[in-house]
Scaffold this motif. Structure first.
Motif, PDB file in Angstrom:
ATOM      1  N   GLY A  95      -1.110  -4.109  -9.216  1.00 50.28           N
ATOM      2  CA  GLY A  95       0.032  -4.264  -8.427  1.00 50.28           C
ATOM      3  C   GLY A  95      -0.106  -4.698  -7.009  1.00 50.28           C
ATOM      4  O   GLY A  95       0.650  -4.466  -6.124  1.00 50.28           O
ATOM      5  N   ALA A  96      -1.514  -4.807  -6.396  1.00 51.54           N
ATOM      6  CA  ALA A  96      -2.022  -5.434  -5.135  1.00 51.54           C
ATOM      7  C   ALA A  96      -1.659  -6.904  -5.072  1.00 51.54           C
ATOM      8  O   ALA A  96      -1.724  -7.649  -5.893  1.00 51.54           O
ATOM      9  CB  ALA A  96      -3.433  -4.882  -4.887  1.00 51.54           C
ATOM     10  N   THR A  97      -1.307  -7.072  -4.002  1.00 55.76           N
ATOM     11  CA  THR A  97      -1.660  -8.524  -3.474  1.00 55.76           C
ATOM     12  C   THR A  97      -2.686  -9.311  -3.473  1.00 55.76           C
ATOM     13  O   THR A  97      -3.886  -8.269  -3.339  1.00 55.76           O
ATOM     14  CB  THR A  97      -0.607  -8.753  -1.951  1.00 55.76           C
ATOM     15  N   PRO A  98      -2.902 -10.413  -3.457  1.00 58.80           N
ATOM     16  CA  PRO A  98      -4.280 -10.838  -3.337  1.00 58.80           C
ATOM     17  C   PRO A  98      -5.184 -10.529  -2.093  1.00 58.80           C
ATOM     18  O   PRO A  98      -6.303 -10.153  -2.458  1.00 58.80           O
ATOM     19  CB  PRO A  98      -4.125 -12.520  -3.391  1.00 58.80           C
ATOM     20  N   ASP A  99      -4.605 -10.352  -1.017  1.00 53.38           N
ATOM     21  CA  ASP A  99      -5.288  -9.886   0.201  1.00 53.38           C
ATOM     22  C   ASP A  99      -5.512  -8.622   0.069  1.00 53.38           C
ATOM     23  O   ASP A  99      -6.643  -8.133   0.422  1.00 53.38           O
ATOM     24  CB  ASP A  99      -4.346 -10.172   1.418  1.00 53.38           C
ATOM     25  N   GLU A 100      -4.678  -7.762  -0.656  1.00 51.38           N
ATOM     26  CA  GLU A 100      -4.880  -6.098  -0.943  1.00 51.38           C
ATOM     27  C   GLU A 100      -6.073  -6.056  -1.636  1.00 51.38           C
ATOM     28  O   GLU A 100      -6.977  -5.171  -1.636  1.00 51.38           O
ATOM     29  CB  GLU A 100      -3.742  -5.421  -1.239  1.00 51.38           C
ATOM     30  N   ALA A 101      -5.992  -6.882  -2.808  1.00 55.42           N
ATOM     31  CA  ALA A 101      -7.092  -6.714  -3.762  1.00 55.42           C
ATOM     32  C   ALA A 101      -8.593  -7.135  -3.321  1.00 55.42           C
ATOM     33  O   ALA A 101      -9.315  -6.578  -3.749  1.00 55.42           O
ATOM     34  CB  ALA A 101      -6.831  -7.691  -5.107  1.00 55.42           C
ATOM     35  N   GLU A 102      -8.556  -8.024  -2.230  1.00 51.31           N
ATOM     36  CA  GLU A 102      -9.753  -8.464  -1.805  1.00 51.31           C
ATOM     37  C   GLU A 102     -10.195  -7.385  -0.733  1.00 51.31           C
ATOM     38  O   GLU A 102     -11.393  -6.989  -0.894  1.00 51.31           O
ATOM     39  CB  GLU A 102      -9.552  -9.791  -1.059  1.00 51.31           C
ATOM     40  N   ALA A 103      -9.248  -6.780  -0.050  1.00 46.07           N
ATOM     41  CA  ALA A 103      -9.687  -5.589   0.679  1.00 46.07           C
ATOM     42  C   ALA A 103     -10.367  -4.453   0.034  1.00 46.07           C
ATOM     43  O   ALA A 103     -11.152  -3.652   0.238  1.00 46.07           O
ATOM     44  CB  ALA A 103      -8.467  -5.112   1.714  1.00 46.07           C
ATOM     45  N   ILE A 104      -9.365  -4.129  -1.323  1.00 46.64           N
ATOM     46  CA  ILE A 104     -10.019  -3.057  -2.080  1.00 46.64           C
ATOM     47  C   ILE A 104     -11.261  -3.235  -2.758  1.00 46.64           C
ATOM     48  O   ILE A 104     -12.195  -2.599  -2.656  1.00 46.64           O
ATOM     49  CB  ILE A 104      -8.905  -2.877  -3.238  1.00 46.64           C
ATOM     50  N   LEU A 105     -11.772  -4.707  -3.014  1.00 51.84           N
ATOM     51  CA  LEU A 105     -12.979  -4.832  -3.543  1.00 51.84           C
ATOM     52  C   LEU A 105     -14.136  -4.765  -2.482  1.00 51.84           C
ATOM     53  O   LEU A 105     -15.209  -4.242  -2.959  1.00 51.84           O
ATOM     54  CB  LEU A 105     -12.943  -6.496  -4.251  1.00 51.84           C
TER      55      LEU A 105
END
Length: 435
Positions: free
Chosen positions: A139-149
């Protein structure tokens, strides 16, 4: 804006609680619920919809639009119907229900103040799951996924605690216990759980407290949430109810307590004392008897059963007598019916439950709210789990606090019950992190 569904498992996460604490503390994903069960953590964030239920009003939101209406009937059925009207598309829901939710089923509505929040559920846009195989993001945007990782992989130091003072008691707990013992011996009820609130004199960093507390507790479930103006983190010792996809309904009553974590010899001695104490055995046995009757009322005939009777389970700073009660849900019953029947936990209310709850409202004085309520998860398939909220820290704009209780029966002594609340508060108080 495009979203990502990152389901490829990556490297193992060595400290899931710390990773979850960082996700919450980053404060960039909106409201959230973190929930741990059986080796899996989920970070559910940025609600795309939700349900808020208070004494007077039901509010349902979806993608920025909210409808509000009066409601009637039972809160569990109202929530079930409201969830059924949302276009969930297989999504999960997370949230909490307060102790006062029980008042409608137990004829105690007159005790509940106006505008008291009974339940708050949300449907997240983002879910991050961590287990022993790695992690997954949806459900995350690519930028959000990068921040999550990046947050998951971060290597930071554990926070330092500001331990809370727990022995002060402006609530007159011992006197209230003595009053309850008098009512029990007069035949008004068999058992009641009375609690006391400990206010904290500072703002709490709740995500950091969760991280430090989880490292020092052994909960059945744990949670961290920020939802509807409430922050809380806790280390639940037991389930209120779980209904799985095979319609097996489970509850896990814990009653009977001694301190734990004071050294192997002392812990062994207090365990033996717990298993031999008539007061603790009676308290546990009547709790299991009530839980069995509740499961039997929900289940197909002949399927209700007790297992692990009077086992000893270690939960942070205390050890408890514990049992498991299960049955197969009858065809004409729903998971929300099971929640209504089994809530509040018999080990957090009283026996008989109706009279016990009345005593709680009279003798505990201020509303319990989330304390002895439940954190709830509802899967896209309809499976439901509600874990008992104890051993927790709570915070709103009005302040932060801890709360703990003890089971009062006819043999109870006020000083011992006060000491039991201190033992339970010690699961959280040494790990509170100042904000």
């Amino acid at each position: 804006m495009s979203t990502t569904d990152e389901r490829v498992r990556a490297e193992l996460v060595t400290d899931p609680a710390a990773a979850m604490s960082r996700l919450a503390g980053a404060d960039r994903f909106g409201e959230y619920v973190i929930y741990e069960r059986q080796g899996e953590w989920v970070f559910a964030a940025d609600p795309m919809g939700g349900i808020e239920l208070d004494v007077d009003e039901l509010r349902v939101s979806w993608q920025g639009e909210t409808t509000a209406e009066a409601w009637s009937g039972r809160p569990a059925a109202v929530l079930d119907q409201a969830l059924g009207r949302l276009p969930l598309g297989g999504r999960n829901a997370y949230g909490w229900i307060g102790f006062e939710f029980c008042a409608w089923a137990l004829d105690a509505v007159a005790h509940v103040p106006a505008r008291t929040t009974l339940a708050h559920l949300m449907v997240p846009r983002i879910e991050v799951r961590i287990d022993d195989t790695g992690h997954a993001i949806s459900g995350a945007t690519p930028d959000e996924a990068e921040a999550i990782l990046a947050l998951i992989a971060e290597d930071d130091e554990a926070p330092a605690a500001t331990p809370a003072e727990i022995r002060l008691d402006p609530t007159g707990y011992r006197d209230r216990v003595a009053e309850a013992v008098g009512e029990i011996n007069a035949g008004r009820y068999q058992k009641v759980i009375l609690s006391r609130k400990v206010d904290l004199p500072f703002v709490v960093d709740v995500p950091a407290t969760y991280r430090l507390g989880r490292a020092n507790n052994t909960p059945a479930r744990s949670f961290l949430l920020r939802l509807g103006g409430l922050e809380a983190a806790g280390f639940s010792p037991e389930l209120v109810v779980a209904v799985d996809d095979e319609r097996v309904v489970t509850t896990e009553p814990l009653a009977g307590t001694r301190a734990f974590g004071r050294g192997a010899d002392i812990d062994a001695a207090t365990k033996a004392e717990l298993l031999a104490d008539p007061k603790e055995i009676v308290e546990h046995a009547i709790s299991v008897q009530t839980s069995f009757a509740e499961i039997a009322a929900l289940a197909e005939p002949g399927t209700a059963a007790v297992s692990d009777f009077m086992a000893v389970r270690e939960r942070g700073s205390v050890q408890h007598l514990a049992s498991t009660v299960r049955g197969t849900l009858a065809d004409d019953r729903t998971a929300w019916d099971a929640l209504e029947v089994l809530f509040p936990s018999v080990t957090a209310s009283g026996i008989p439950k109706r009279e016990g709850v009345d005593s709680v409202f009279r003798l505990d004085h201020d509303p319990r709210g989330l304390y002895s309520g439940a954190v709830v998860t509802v899967s896209g398939t309809g499976a439901l789990e509600a874990t008992l909220v104890l051993r927790a820290v709570y915070q709103t704009t009005e302040g932060a606090w801890l709360r703990a209780g003890a089971g009062i029966v006819g043999q109870s002594r006020p000083e011992r019950e006060f000491e039991e609340t201190c033992e339970k508060l010690s699961s959280v108080a040494p790990y509170v992190v100042k904000g």
